[in-house]
Write an enzyme that holds these catalytic residues in place. Structure first.
Site, PDB file in Angstrom:
ATOM      1  N   GLY A  10     -14.265  10.948  21.656  1.00 15.16           N
ATOM      2  CA  GLY A  10     -12.935  11.433  21.261  1.00 15.16           C
ATOM      3  C   GLY A  10     -13.003  12.817  20.672  1.00 15.16           C
ATOM      4  N   ALA A  11     -12.177  13.719  21.240  1.00 15.34           N
ATOM      5  CA  ALA A  11     -12.121  15.098  20.726  1.00 15.34           C
ATOM      6  C   ALA A  11     -10.800  15.326  19.991  1.00 15.34           C
ATOM      7  N   TYR A  13      -9.062  15.181  15.922  1.00 13.73           N
ATOM      8  CA  TYR A  13      -9.429  15.914  14.696  1.00 13.73           C
ATOM      9  C   TYR A  13     -10.767  15.428  14.145  1.00 13.73           C
ATOM     10  N   ASN A  37     -14.680  12.960  26.060  1.00 18.72           N
ATOM     11  CA  ASN A  37     -13.225  12.913  25.845  1.00 18.72           C
ATOM     12  C   ASN A  37     -12.546  12.781  27.197  1.00 18.72           C
ATOM     13  N   VAL A  81     -13.464   6.569  28.167  1.00 23.70           N
ATOM     14  CA  VAL A  81     -14.308   5.463  27.690  1.00 23.70           C
ATOM     15  C   VAL A  81     -13.663   4.148  28.108  1.00 23.70           C
ATOM     16  N   GLU A 170      10.119  13.874  11.680  1.00 26.14           N
ATOM     17  CA  GLU A 170       9.767  15.179  12.263  1.00 26.14           C
ATOM     18  C   GLU A 170      10.353  15.323  13.670  1.00 26.14           C
ATOM     19  N   ALA A 318      -4.389  13.535   9.998  1.00 28.34           N
ATOM     20  CA  ALA A 318      -5.306  14.542  10.531  1.00 28.34           C
ATOM     21  C   ALA A 318      -6.083  15.181   9.381  1.00 28.34           C
ATOM     22  N   GLN A 319      -5.387  15.361   8.258  1.00 29.00           N
ATOM     23  CA  GLN A 319      -6.021  15.951   7.075  1.00 29.00           C
ATOM     24  C   GLN A 319      -7.282  15.176   6.703  1.00 29.00           C
TER      25      GLN A 319
HETATM   26  P1  FAD Z   1      -6.536  11.761  17.758  1.00 31.60           P
HETATM   27  O1  FAD Z   1      -6.072  13.015  17.198  1.00 31.60           O
HETATM   28  O2  FAD Z   1      -5.612  10.679  18.099  1.00 31.60           O
HETATM   29  O3  FAD Z   1      -7.536  12.051  18.943  1.00 31.60           O
HETATM   30  C1  FAD Z   1      -8.172  11.028  19.683  1.00 31.60           C
HETATM   31  C2  FAD Z   1      -8.853  11.655  20.867  1.00 31.60           C
HETATM   32  O4  FAD Z   1      -9.514  10.627  21.616  1.00 31.60           O
HETATM   33  C3  FAD Z   1      -7.897  12.340  21.833  1.00 31.60           C
HETATM   34  O5  FAD Z   1      -8.427  13.569  22.234  1.00 31.60           O
HETATM   35  C4  FAD Z   1      -7.821  11.369  23.014  1.00 31.60           C
HETATM   36  O6  FAD Z   1      -7.558  12.029  24.236  1.00 31.60           O
HETATM   37  C5  FAD Z   1      -9.215  10.769  22.987  1.00 31.60           C
HETATM   38  N1  FAD Z   1      -9.274   9.449  23.609  1.00 31.60           N
HETATM   39  C6  FAD Z   1      -8.476   8.385  23.361  1.00 31.60           C
HETATM   40  N2  FAD Z   1      -8.834   7.352  24.129  1.00 31.60           N
HETATM   41  C7  FAD Z   1      -9.889   7.760  24.876  1.00 31.60           C
HETATM   42  C8  FAD Z   1     -10.712   7.123  25.848  1.00 31.60           C
HETATM   43  N3  FAD Z   1     -10.535   5.848  26.210  1.00 31.60           N
HETATM   44  N4  FAD Z   1     -11.702   7.845  26.408  1.00 31.60           N
HETATM   45  C9  FAD Z   1     -11.916   9.140  26.057  1.00 31.60           C
HETATM   46  N5  FAD Z   1     -11.178   9.787  25.154  1.00 31.60           N
HETATM   47  C10 FAD Z   1     -10.176   9.100  24.566  1.00 31.60           C
HETATM   48  N6  FAD Z   1      -1.363  14.064  10.094  1.00 31.60           N
HETATM   49  C11 FAD Z   1      -1.458  15.043   9.157  1.00 31.60           C
HETATM   50  O7  FAD Z   1      -2.421  15.066   8.380  1.00 31.60           O
HETATM   51  N7  FAD Z   1      -0.518  16.034   9.075  1.00 31.60           N
HETATM   52  C12 FAD Z   1       0.537  16.106   9.916  1.00 31.60           C
HETATM   53  O8  FAD Z   1       1.363  17.021   9.814  1.00 31.60           O
HETATM   54  C13 FAD Z   1       0.664  15.096  10.922  1.00 31.60           C
HETATM   55  N8  FAD Z   1       1.682  15.150  11.799  1.00 31.60           N
HETATM   56  C14 FAD Z   1       1.751  14.208  12.801  1.00 31.60           C
HETATM   57  C15 FAD Z   1       2.784  14.311  13.721  1.00 31.60           C
HETATM   58  C16 FAD Z   1       2.903  13.380  14.733  1.00 31.60           C
HETATM   59  C17 FAD Z   1       4.025  13.502  15.730  1.00 31.60           C
HETATM   60  C18 FAD Z   1       1.951  12.320  14.834  1.00 31.60           C
HETATM   61  C19 FAD Z   1       2.085  11.303  15.941  1.00 31.60           C
HETATM   62  C20 FAD Z   1       0.924  12.210  13.914  1.00 31.60           C
HETATM   63  C21 FAD Z   1       0.809  13.156  12.891  1.00 31.60           C
HETATM   64  N9  FAD Z   1      -0.232  13.093  11.949  1.00 31.60           N
HETATM   65  C22 FAD Z   1      -0.328  14.063  10.979  1.00 31.60           C
HETATM   66  C23 FAD Z   1      -1.264  12.050  12.050  1.00 31.60           C
HETATM   67  C24 FAD Z   1      -2.458  12.618  12.845  1.00 31.60           C
HETATM   68  O9  FAD Z   1      -2.018  13.186  14.050  1.00 31.60           O
HETATM   69  C25 FAD Z   1      -3.517  11.565  13.129  1.00 31.60           C
HETATM   70  O10 FAD Z   1      -3.899  10.961  11.915  1.00 31.60           O
HETATM   71  C26 FAD Z   1      -4.727  12.215  13.799  1.00 31.60           C
HETATM   72  O11 FAD Z   1      -4.376  12.715  15.058  1.00 31.60           O
HETATM   73  C27 FAD Z   1      -5.891  11.250  13.942  1.00 31.60           C
HETATM   74  O12 FAD Z   1      -6.984  11.980  14.429  1.00 31.60           O
HETATM   75  P2  FAD Z   1      -8.137  11.267  15.251  1.00 31.60           P
HETATM   76  O13 FAD Z   1      -9.264  12.243  15.335  1.00 31.60           O
HETATM   77  O14 FAD Z   1      -8.401   9.927  14.723  1.00 31.60           O
HETATM   78  O15 FAD Z   1      -7.571  11.030  16.714  1.00 31.60           O
HETATM   79  P1  NAD Z   2       4.638   5.027   9.487  1.00 32.96           P
HETATM   80  O1  NAD Z   2       3.974   3.708   9.497  1.00 32.96           O
HETATM   81  O2  NAD Z   2       4.352   5.967   8.404  1.00 32.96           O
HETATM   82  O3  NAD Z   2       6.221   4.849   9.569  1.00 32.96           O
HETATM   83  C1  NAD Z   2       6.803   3.914  10.450  1.00 32.96           C
HETATM   84  C2  NAD Z   2       8.219   3.591  10.014  1.00 32.96           C
HETATM   85  O4  NAD Z   2       8.775   2.677  10.955  1.00 32.96           O
HETATM   86  C3  NAD Z   2       8.288   2.930   8.643  1.00 32.96           C
HETATM   87  O5  NAD Z   2       9.257   3.576   7.878  1.00 32.96           O
HETATM   88  C4  NAD Z   2       8.652   1.480   8.984  1.00 32.96           C
HETATM   89  O6  NAD Z   2       9.436   0.864   7.970  1.00 32.96           O
HETATM   90  C5  NAD Z   2       9.455   1.655  10.254  1.00 32.96           C
HETATM   91  N1  NAD Z   2       9.527   0.433  11.077  1.00 32.96           N
HETATM   92  C6  NAD Z   2       8.538  -0.482  11.278  1.00 32.96           C
HETATM   93  N2  NAD Z   2       8.994  -1.483  12.075  1.00 32.96           N
HETATM   94  C7  NAD Z   2      10.268  -1.187  12.398  1.00 32.96           C
HETATM   95  C8  NAD Z   2      11.266  -1.826  13.180  1.00 32.96           C
HETATM   96  N3  NAD Z   2      11.040  -2.982  13.810  1.00 32.96           N
HETATM   97  N4  NAD Z   2      12.487  -1.236  13.299  1.00 32.96           N
HETATM   98  C9  NAD Z   2      12.738  -0.055  12.690  1.00 32.96           C
HETATM   99  N5  NAD Z   2      11.837   0.578  11.902  1.00 32.96           N
HETATM  100  C10 NAD Z   2      10.612   0.037  11.768  1.00 32.96           C
HETATM  101  O7  NAD Z   2       4.263   5.665  10.921  1.00 32.96           O
HETATM  102  P2  NAD Z   2       4.366   7.173  11.434  1.00 32.96           P
HETATM  103  O8  NAD Z   2       5.591   7.832  10.945  1.00 32.96           O
HETATM  104  O9  NAD Z   2       4.124   7.105  12.901  1.00 32.96           O
HETATM  105  O10 NAD Z   2       3.118   7.880  10.760  1.00 32.96           O
HETATM  106  C11 NAD Z   2       1.793   7.479  11.119  1.00 32.96           C
HETATM  107  C12 NAD Z   2       0.786   8.228  10.266  1.00 32.96           C
HETATM  108  O11 NAD Z   2       0.799   9.608  10.608  1.00 32.96           O
HETATM  109  C13 NAD Z   2       1.092   8.154   8.775  1.00 32.96           C
HETATM  110  O12 NAD Z   2      -0.114   8.077   8.092  1.00 32.96           O
HETATM  111  C14 NAD Z   2       1.756   9.459   8.474  1.00 32.96           C
HETATM  112  O13 NAD Z   2       1.529   9.885   7.140  1.00 32.96           O
HETATM  113  C15 NAD Z   2       1.059  10.394   9.457  1.00 32.96           C
HETATM  114  N6  NAD Z   2       1.958  11.502   9.796  1.00 32.96           N
HETATM  115  C16 NAD Z   2       1.953  12.565   8.939  1.00 32.96           C
HETATM  116  C17 NAD Z   2       2.826  13.611   9.192  1.00 32.96           C
HETATM  117  C18 NAD Z   2       2.831  14.797   8.244  1.00 32.96           C
HETATM  118  O14 NAD Z   2       2.006  14.829   7.335  1.00 32.96           O
HETATM  119  N7  NAD Z   2       3.701  15.769   8.440  1.00 32.96           N
HETATM  120  C19 NAD Z   2       3.685  13.572  10.297  1.00 32.96           C
HETATM  121  C20 NAD Z   2       3.655  12.456  11.144  1.00 32.96           C
HETATM  122  C21 NAD Z   2       2.788  11.408  10.867  1.00 32.96           C
END
Ligand code: FAD
Ligand code: NAD
Length: 404
Positions: A10-11, A13, A37, A81, A170, A318-319
């Site tokens: 996985g590539a 964060y 990846n 994978v 967001e 991601a942090q």
């Molecule tokens: P990921 O970033 O999910 O990367 C996994 C990697 O594995 C990917 O490159 C994928 O292609 C690869 N992979 C998956 N399956 C396979 C496979 N079978 N074979 C090969 N490769 C594979 N967190 C913050 O801290 N700040 C934020 O502002 C924030 N904003 C977010 C906004 C959104 C919309 C979302 C959805 C999440 C956000 N998060 C944020 C949460 C954050 O994105 C995740 O916690 C983070 O991406 C996790 O990192 P990771 O390295 O575990 O995996």
């Molecule tokens: P989350 O689990 O934080 O939020 C999911 C929301 O869906 C909750 O409020 C929950 O009550 C609601 N929910 C659950 N079941 C439901 C149902 N049946 N009907 C309606 N609502 C329902 O998930 P997320 O927002 O995807 O975040 C995932 C992770 O990624 C968290 O750790 C979050 O902190 C992180 N993240 C961080 C940022 C940022 O830092 N800017 C942005 C996006 C995500």
């Protein structure tokens, strides 16, 4: 002595941070390092809400893995994978079988549907860059079809967002900016469009600062977004979603688009490894190793780490994933050198939730921030992630500079 083989899956964060810190600190004579990846690019998961709404193009949220790895130290294999054989110390992919001495699993998150009927089939999930492109194009298709059809089905223009966590909010922030653009582009009167957020908990952004939550809701409502709070989605159908309004009271919202943003789980492959897990997340040891498996590290959203101060898991972010990558790289080097591993200690700087291009809310170093200042901070956080994994050249190439 044979060099040990380190395999990083996985590539994202966590995986990339591990790789970047390994290649910074050891030479090719110390270990054979392979990164696997499924794509030859990394995507910024933290920008996927923008790609999903269409406020950023998919190519803007991704960059080539070749841009950040040193090919003399790390071998990159583009492969998906398919299985992880822990006792056999082997990983099966669609591009061969790989053996390892040390394994790092960083396969990231998947959307969690909690077994709610119909969601897997009829809802879209902001899960990866391809899914984000599908959401963008699905919404555009609905708008284009509405403007073409003779007998107009206004429900095509209804977008339901399930979940008002950070991801849902967001995404809604981006839709607030995108919908007026879509209306102009597809000749749709804006009053026909409905964007409805459905949240199960009694508040938006459960657990977040109530004053900031009020700010966010006010901002989004001013952009026309509706909220249905304390009302879980209980089913999805091809026509829309069923919502529980009371003990025996249900409502059905017809919607052309349903985006499920109601929580995440770890990658399903974890469940086939035999390693104990909860929703594909492994409760790791203090040094990020899987319990009982001294040669397997887990990073990012596949790892479950307990915050002992409150006895609850740290949120998957991601942090934290990037910080874990730094520690895992150090611990791999320690093991190779026959030294003790160190404990991973998260250094939480706060969190900022964007509300579209120019607004946000957050708590940074314990201080509340809103508006343009918070939005600026969010972009700096995004740029910092680029810097940490790819240095200044990646920031110049992909960074967010439209700050004020
Ligand atoms: P990921 O970033 O999910 O990367 C996994 C990697 O594995 C990917 O490159 C994928 O292609 C690869 N992979 C998956 N399956 C396979 C496979 N079978 N074979 C090969 N490769 C594979 N967190 C913050 O801290 N700040 C934020 O502002 C924030 N904003 C977010 C906004 C959104 C919309 C979302 C959805 C999440 C956000 N998060 C944020 C949460 C954050 O994105 C995740 O916690 C983070 O991406 C996790 O990192 P990771 O390295 O575990 O995996
Ligand atoms: P989350 O689990 O934080 O939020 C999911 C929301 O869906 C909750 O409020 C929950 O009550 C609601 N929910 C659950 N079941 C439901 C149902 N049946 N009907 C309606 N609502 C329902 O998930 P997320 O927002 O995807 O975040 C995932 C992770 O990624 C968290 O750790 C979050 O902190 C992180 N993240 C961080 C940022 C940022 O830092 N800017 C942005 C996006 C995500």
């Amino acid at each position: 002595m044979k060099r040990p083989t380190i395999l990083v899956l996985g590539a994202g964060y966590g995986g990339l941070a591990t790789i970047v810190n390994l290649q910074k600190n050891i030479g090719p004579d110390v270990a054979d390092i392979t990164l696997i990846n499924q794509n030859d690019y990394h995507y910024e998961s933290t920008w996927l809400h923008e790609a999903s709404a269409g406020t950023l193009r998919p190519d803007q949220v991704r960059y080539d893995i070749a841009d950040v790895i040193k090919s003399d130290k790390v071998k990159f294999v583009k492969a998906s994978v398919e299985g992880i054989d822990i006792p056999g110390k082997q990983v099966t992919t669609d591009n061969g079988v790989f053996s390892y001495d040390y394994l790092v699993i960083g396969l990231g998150f998947e959307g969690e549907t909690f077994g709610i009927p119909g969601l897997d089939k009829y809802a879209l999930s902001i899960a990866n860059v391809k899914a984000a492109r599908q959401i963008r194009e699905h919404i555009e298709y609905q708008f284009a079809t509405w403007s073409m059809e003779e007998v107009k089905d206004d429900s095509r223009l209804t977008i339901v967002v399930g979940g008002a966590g950070f991801t849902g909010i967001e995404f809604l922030g981006e839709l607030g900016n995108r919908v007026p653009e879509l209306c102009k582009e597809f000749d749709v009167p804006q009053e026909k469009v409905r964007v409805i957020c459905v949240e199960a908990a009694p508040m938006v952004l459960p657990g977040f600062d109530p004053e900031l939550v009020e700010y966010a809701v006010g901002h989004l409502q001013a952009k026309g977004i509706e909220f249905s709070i304390g009302t879980p989605v209980v089913e999805a159908t091809p026509e829309g979603v069923k919502i529980k309004k009371g003990e025996e009271e249900f409502d059905f919202v017809k919607a052309g688009t349903v985006v499920w943003a109601a929580g995440v789980r770890g990658n399903r492959l974890i469940e086939q490894t035999g390693i104990e897990n909860m929703r594909a997340r492994v409760k790791v040891e203090k040094d990020m190793r899987a319990p009982g498996h001294d040669d397997v590290f887990i990073v990012g959203d596949c790892a479950l780490l307990i915050n002992e101060e409150v006895n609850r898991p740290y949120p998957p972010t991601a942090q934290i994933a990037m910080q874990q990558g730094v520690t895992v790289a150090k611990n791999l080097i320690a093991l190779i050198n026959g030294q003790e591993t160190e404990t991973f200690v998260p250094d939480l700087k706060g969190s900022v939730c964007s509300l579209g291009e120019d607004d946000a809310i957050g708590v940074v170093f314990g201080k509340k921030v809103t508006g343009a200042k918070a939005s600026f901070m969010k972009k700096m956080v995004d740029n910092r992630a680029l810097y940490m994994l790819g240095g200044p050249s990646l920031v110049v190439k992909k960074g967010k500079f439209n700050v004020l």
